[in-house]
Scaffold this motif. Structure first.
Motif, PDB file in Angstrom:
ATOM      1  N   SER A 196      -2.980  -0.594  13.305  1.00  0.00           N
ATOM      2  CA  SER A 196      -2.552  -0.014  12.035  1.00  0.00           C
ATOM      3  C   SER A 196      -1.402  -0.851  11.467  1.00  0.00           C
ATOM      4  O   SER A 196      -0.718  -1.569  12.198  1.00  0.00           O
ATOM      5  CB  SER A 196      -2.109   1.433  12.211  1.00  0.00           C
ATOM      6  N   GLU A 197      -1.215  -0.758  10.156  1.00  0.00           N
ATOM      7  CA  GLU A 197      -0.142  -1.491   9.492  1.00  0.00           C
ATOM      8  C   GLU A 197       1.154  -0.701   9.626  1.00  0.00           C
ATOM      9  O   GLU A 197       1.201   0.469   9.269  1.00  0.00           O
ATOM     10  CB  GLU A 197      -0.490  -1.714   8.023  1.00  0.00           C
ATOM     11  N   ALA A 198       2.188  -1.358  10.119  1.00  0.00           N
ATOM     12  CA  ALA A 198       3.479  -0.707  10.307  1.00  0.00           C
ATOM     13  C   ALA A 198       4.404  -1.056   9.134  1.00  0.00           C
ATOM     14  O   ALA A 198       4.259  -2.118   8.520  1.00  0.00           O
ATOM     15  CB  ALA A 198       4.111  -1.168  11.615  1.00  0.00           C
ATOM     16  N   PRO A 199       5.341  -0.167   8.806  1.00  0.00           N
ATOM     17  CA  PRO A 199       6.287  -0.465   7.728  1.00  0.00           C
ATOM     18  C   PRO A 199       7.211  -1.618   8.114  1.00  0.00           C
ATOM     19  O   PRO A 199       7.514  -1.830   9.288  1.00  0.00           O
ATOM     20  CB  PRO A 199       7.097   0.820   7.584  1.00  0.00           C
ATOM     21  N   MET A 200       7.640  -2.387   7.109  1.00  0.00           N
ATOM     22  CA  MET A 200       8.616  -3.451   7.328  1.00  0.00           C
ATOM     23  C   MET A 200       9.710  -3.341   6.269  1.00  0.00           C
ATOM     24  O   MET A 200       9.497  -2.736   5.223  1.00  0.00           O
ATOM     25  CB  MET A 200       7.947  -4.825   7.298  1.00  0.00           C
ATOM     26  N   GLY A 225      13.994   2.182   2.642  1.00  0.00           N
ATOM     27  CA  GLY A 225      14.069   0.755   2.351  1.00  0.00           C
ATOM     28  C   GLY A 225      12.953  -0.019   3.014  1.00  0.00           C
ATOM     29  O   GLY A 225      13.137  -1.158   3.433  1.00  0.00           O
ATOM     30  N   LYS A 226      11.768   0.592   3.116  1.00  0.00           N
ATOM     31  CA  LYS A 226      10.641  -0.049   3.791  1.00  0.00           C
ATOM     32  C   LYS A 226       9.403  -0.044   2.910  1.00  0.00           C
ATOM     33  O   LYS A 226       9.264   0.773   2.003  1.00  0.00           O
ATOM     34  CB  LYS A 226      10.338   0.658   5.112  1.00  0.00           C
ATOM     35  N   VAL A 227       8.489  -0.977   3.199  1.00  0.00           N
ATOM     36  CA  VAL A 227       7.201  -1.050   2.519  1.00  0.00           C
ATOM     37  C   VAL A 227       6.120  -1.315   3.556  1.00  0.00           C
ATOM     38  O   VAL A 227       6.385  -1.869   4.621  1.00  0.00           O
ATOM     39  CB  VAL A 227       7.167  -2.174   1.454  1.00  0.00           C
ATOM     40  N   VAL A 228       4.889  -0.912   3.233  1.00  0.00           N
ATOM     41  CA  VAL A 228       3.720  -1.216   4.065  1.00  0.00           C
ATOM     42  C   VAL A 228       2.861  -2.181   3.269  1.00  0.00           C
ATOM     43  O   VAL A 228       2.488  -1.898   2.134  1.00  0.00           O
ATOM     44  CB  VAL A 228       2.925   0.062   4.406  1.00  0.00           C
ATOM     45  N   VAL A 229       2.579  -3.349   3.871  1.00  0.00           N
ATOM     46  CA  VAL A 229       1.800  -4.394   3.208  1.00  0.00           C
ATOM     47  C   VAL A 229       0.451  -4.515   3.911  1.00  0.00           C
ATOM     48  O   VAL A 229       0.391  -4.567   5.146  1.00  0.00           O
ATOM     49  CB  VAL A 229       2.550  -5.744   3.245  1.00  0.00           C
ATOM     50  N   THR A 281       0.817  -1.213   0.000  1.00  0.00           N
ATOM     51  CA  THR A 281       0.000   0.000   0.000  1.00  0.00           C
ATOM     52  C   THR A 281       0.848   1.260   0.000  1.00  0.00           C
ATOM     53  O   THR A 281       0.374   2.321  -0.397  1.00  0.00           O
ATOM     54  CB  THR A 281      -0.940   0.030   1.216  1.00  0.00           C
ATOM     55  N   ALA A 282       2.101   1.143   0.464  1.00  0.00           N
ATOM     56  CA  ALA A 282       3.011   2.290   0.462  1.00  0.00           C
ATOM     57  C   ALA A 282       4.440   1.785   0.340  1.00  0.00           C
ATOM     58  O   ALA A 282       4.783   0.740   0.892  1.00  0.00           O
ATOM     59  CB  ALA A 282       2.854   3.103   1.742  1.00  0.00           C
ATOM     60  N   SER A 283       5.258   2.532  -0.387  1.00  0.00           N
ATOM     61  CA  SER A 283       6.655   2.190  -0.559  1.00  0.00           C
ATOM     62  C   SER A 283       7.503   3.388  -0.148  1.00  0.00           C
ATOM     63  O   SER A 283       7.218   4.511  -0.538  1.00  0.00           O
ATOM     64  CB  SER A 283       6.921   1.822  -2.018  1.00  0.00           C
TER      65      SER A 283
END
Length: 105
Positions: free
Chosen positions: A62-66, A34-38, A27-29
């Motif tokens: 909430s979805e956290a970046p990984m 160097g992280k993404v939100v899935v 959903t976000a890059s």
């Protein structure tokens, strides 16, 4: 700075951590970090006190970046694959390593 191999809208699978094996859409890059939100993966829970803006309070999920190294692009058959870049018709195209097919986006 290397080109982004995983972009917003890509279908990915988690390779390591508590959510290993889960799939979702990016959903976000954040290429600089160097992280993404899935979506549906790496859910963070925050305990909030009731306030005037949020009188209910309680647990907020909430979805956290990984880190982008923890995810891999998913092929049509649901298996993880690495992504490489090839030049086709004078354009730089992302290609799945396992299948050799071009990735749209």
């Amino acid at each position: 700075m290397a080109a982004a191999r995983i972009k917003k809208g890509d279908k990915v699978i988690v390779l390591s951590g508590k959510d290993k094996g889960k799939t979702g859409e990016v959903t976000a890059s954040m290429p600089k970090d160097g992280k993404v939100v899935v979506s549906g993966v790496n859910i963070a829970v925050r305990h909030t006190k009731p306030s005037q803006g949020d009188p209910q309070g309680g647990l907020k999920r909430s979805e956290a970046p990984m880190h982008v190294s923890k995810v891999a692009h998913v092929t049509a058959d649901g298996k993880p694959t690495r992504v490489r870049f090839e030049t086709k018709d004078g354009k730089k195209v992302r290609v799945a390593v396992k299948t050799g097919e071009a990735i749209s986006g």
